[in-house]
Design a protein around this motif. Structure first.
Motif, PDB file in Angstrom:
ATOM      1  N   TYR A 142       1.162  -0.894  -0.316  1.00 48.24           N
ATOM      2  CA  TYR A 142      -0.096   0.045   0.296  1.00 48.24           C
ATOM      3  C   TYR A 142       0.964   1.734  -0.085  1.00 48.24           C
ATOM      4  CZ  TYR A 142      -3.080   3.514   1.545  1.00 48.24           C
ATOM      5  OH  TYR A 142      -3.754   5.218   1.843  1.00 48.24           O
ATOM      6  N   CYS A 178      -6.726   3.555  -5.294  1.00 53.11           N
ATOM      7  CA  CYS A 178      -7.832   2.656  -4.342  1.00 53.11           C
ATOM      8  C   CYS A 178      -9.358   3.318  -5.036  1.00 53.11           C
ATOM      9  CB  CYS A 178      -7.540   3.482  -3.046  1.00 53.11           C
ATOM     10  SG  CYS A 178      -5.729   2.686  -2.495  1.00 53.11           S
ATOM     11  N   CYS A 215     -10.591   0.931  -7.750  1.00 52.31           N
ATOM     12  CA  CYS A 215     -11.083  -0.463  -7.027  1.00 52.31           C
ATOM     13  C   CYS A 215     -12.369  -1.087  -6.098  1.00 52.31           C
ATOM     14  CB  CYS A 215      -9.478  -0.242  -5.954  1.00 52.31           C
ATOM     15  SG  CYS A 215      -9.279  -2.251  -4.458  1.00 52.31           S
ATOM     16  N   LEU A 217     -13.178  -2.603  -3.977  1.00 55.52           N
ATOM     17  CA  LEU A 217     -12.923  -2.883  -2.299  1.00 55.52           C
ATOM     18  C   LEU A 217     -12.688  -1.519  -1.289  1.00 55.52           C
ATOM     19  CD1 LEU A 217     -10.425  -5.200  -1.914  1.00 55.52           C
ATOM     20  CD2 LEU A 217     -12.833  -5.449  -1.915  1.00 55.52           C
ATOM     21  N   TYR A 218     -12.810  -0.027  -2.033  1.00 56.31           N
ATOM     22  CA  TYR A 218     -13.266   1.383  -2.289  1.00 56.31           C
ATOM     23  C   TYR A 218     -14.578   1.779  -1.937  1.00 56.31           C
ATOM     24  CZ  TYR A 218     -11.441   6.171  -2.144  1.00 56.31           C
ATOM     25  OH  TYR A 218     -11.246   7.325  -1.472  1.00 56.31           O
ATOM     26  N   CYS A 246     -11.244   1.037   2.891  1.00 58.92           N
ATOM     27  CA  CYS A 246     -11.115   0.049   2.221  1.00 58.92           C
ATOM     28  C   CYS A 246     -11.440  -1.203   3.322  1.00 58.92           C
ATOM     29  CB  CYS A 246      -9.475   0.039   2.503  1.00 58.92           C
ATOM     30  SG  CYS A 246      -8.751  -1.169   1.547  1.00 58.92           S
ATOM     31  N   ILE A 286     -10.902  -4.822   3.018  1.00 61.43           N
ATOM     32  CA  ILE A 286      -8.791  -4.835   2.519  1.00 61.43           C
ATOM     33  C   ILE A 286      -8.343  -4.525   4.758  1.00 61.43           C
ATOM     34  CG2 ILE A 286      -6.598  -5.170   2.458  1.00 61.43           C
ATOM     35  CD1 ILE A 286      -8.099  -7.100   0.987  1.00 61.43           C
ATOM     36  N   PHE A 287      -8.604  -3.723   4.934  1.00 60.00           N
ATOM     37  CA  PHE A 287      -8.008  -2.688   5.839  1.00 60.00           C
ATOM     38  C   PHE A 287      -9.409  -2.852   7.146  1.00 60.00           C
ATOM     39  CE2 PHE A 287      -5.126  -1.828   2.478  1.00 60.00           C
ATOM     40  CZ  PHE A 287      -3.398  -2.266   3.289  1.00 60.00           C
ATOM     41  N   VAL A 302      -8.433   4.868   3.320  1.00 59.86           N
ATOM     42  CA  VAL A 302      -7.016   4.949   2.484  1.00 59.86           C
ATOM     43  C   VAL A 302      -7.261   6.251   1.381  1.00 59.86           C
ATOM     44  CG1 VAL A 302      -6.352   2.473   2.693  1.00 59.86           C
ATOM     45  CG2 VAL A 302      -7.733   3.260   0.913  1.00 59.86           C
ATOM     46  N   TRP A 350      -2.711   3.387  -3.599  1.00 60.73           N
ATOM     47  CA  TRP A 350      -2.887   1.503  -4.321  1.00 60.73           C
ATOM     48  C   TRP A 350      -2.519   0.601  -3.198  1.00 60.73           C
ATOM     49  CZ3 TRP A 350       0.851  -1.723  -5.784  1.00 60.73           C
ATOM     50  CH2 TRP A 350      -0.253  -3.065  -6.654  1.00 60.73           C
ATOM     51  N   CYS A 351      -2.513  -0.366  -4.067  1.00 56.04           N
ATOM     52  CA  CYS A 351      -2.117  -1.385  -2.919  1.00 56.04           C
ATOM     53  C   CYS A 351      -2.498  -3.133  -3.793  1.00 56.04           C
ATOM     54  CB  CYS A 351      -2.463  -1.704  -2.017  1.00 56.04           C
ATOM     55  SG  CYS A 351      -4.390  -3.549  -2.032  1.00 56.04           S
ATOM     56  N   ALA A 395      -4.169  -5.586  -3.937  1.00 55.83           N
ATOM     57  CA  ALA A 395      -4.901  -6.255  -3.744  1.00 55.83           C
ATOM     58  C   ALA A 395      -5.954  -5.852  -4.279  1.00 55.83           C
ATOM     59  CB  ALA A 395      -5.509  -6.219  -2.223  1.00 55.83           C
ATOM     60  N   TRP A 396      -5.827  -4.680  -5.508  1.00 57.44           N
ATOM     61  CA  TRP A 396      -6.414  -3.813  -6.031  1.00 57.44           C
ATOM     62  C   TRP A 396      -7.212  -4.444  -7.302  1.00 57.44           C
ATOM     63  CZ3 TRP A 396      -7.548  -3.024 -11.208  1.00 57.44           C
ATOM     64  CH2 TRP A 396      -8.634  -2.480 -11.924  1.00 57.44           C
TER      65      TRP A 396
END
Ligand code: SF4
Length: 114
Positions: free
Chosen positions: A51, A76, A79, A81-82, A93, A95-96, A101, A106-107, A109-110
């Motif tokens: 990230y 992000c 994405c 997940l955003y 996000c 994931i977190f 975020v 970006w990370c 897992a995008w």
């Protein structure tokens, strides 16, 4: 007896004022916690996921997923997940654990929004 009632009423009102002040203070805490809860790049999970708060700084040798023309369009804010709109500067996000975020981050897992 009347004095006792007055004192009791006065104390009750004081208690109510303190309680409402306390409630106001408590209601301010989550806002502060949310602002302070943004994911930082030096956290272990963030580092493991690659990230960054500025997607243009991704080391594409280490994270080839963001290499090339297609990779360069990954942020992000686009994405799946955003949990924000494309123009939101910051949003949760998944994931977190729904911590905020950066939209331009970006990370690894995008995943493209469908
Ligand atoms: S999963 Fe998506 S929104 Fe979350 S940090 Fe990675 S790229 Fe950003």
């Amino acid at each position: 007896m009347k004095n006792t009632k007055l004192i009791n009423r006065r104390n009750f009102l004081k208690l109510g004022m303190k309680a409402s002040g306390g409630a106001l203070a408590l209601s301010a805490i989550p806002i502060q916690l949310l602002a302070d809860d943004e994911v930082t790049v030096d956290e272990p999970l963030a580092q493991a996921m690659g990230y960054v708060t500025d997607a243009t700084t991704v080391d594409t040798a280490k994270f080839p997923k963001r290499a090339g023309e297609a990779g360069a369009s990954q942020f992000c804010n686009n994405c799946a997940l955003y949990a924000g709109k494309v123009d939101d500067e910051i949003a949760p996000c998944s994931i977190f654990q729904n911590r905020p975020v950066r939209g331009l981050g970006w990370c690894n897992a995008w995943v493209a929004k469908s």
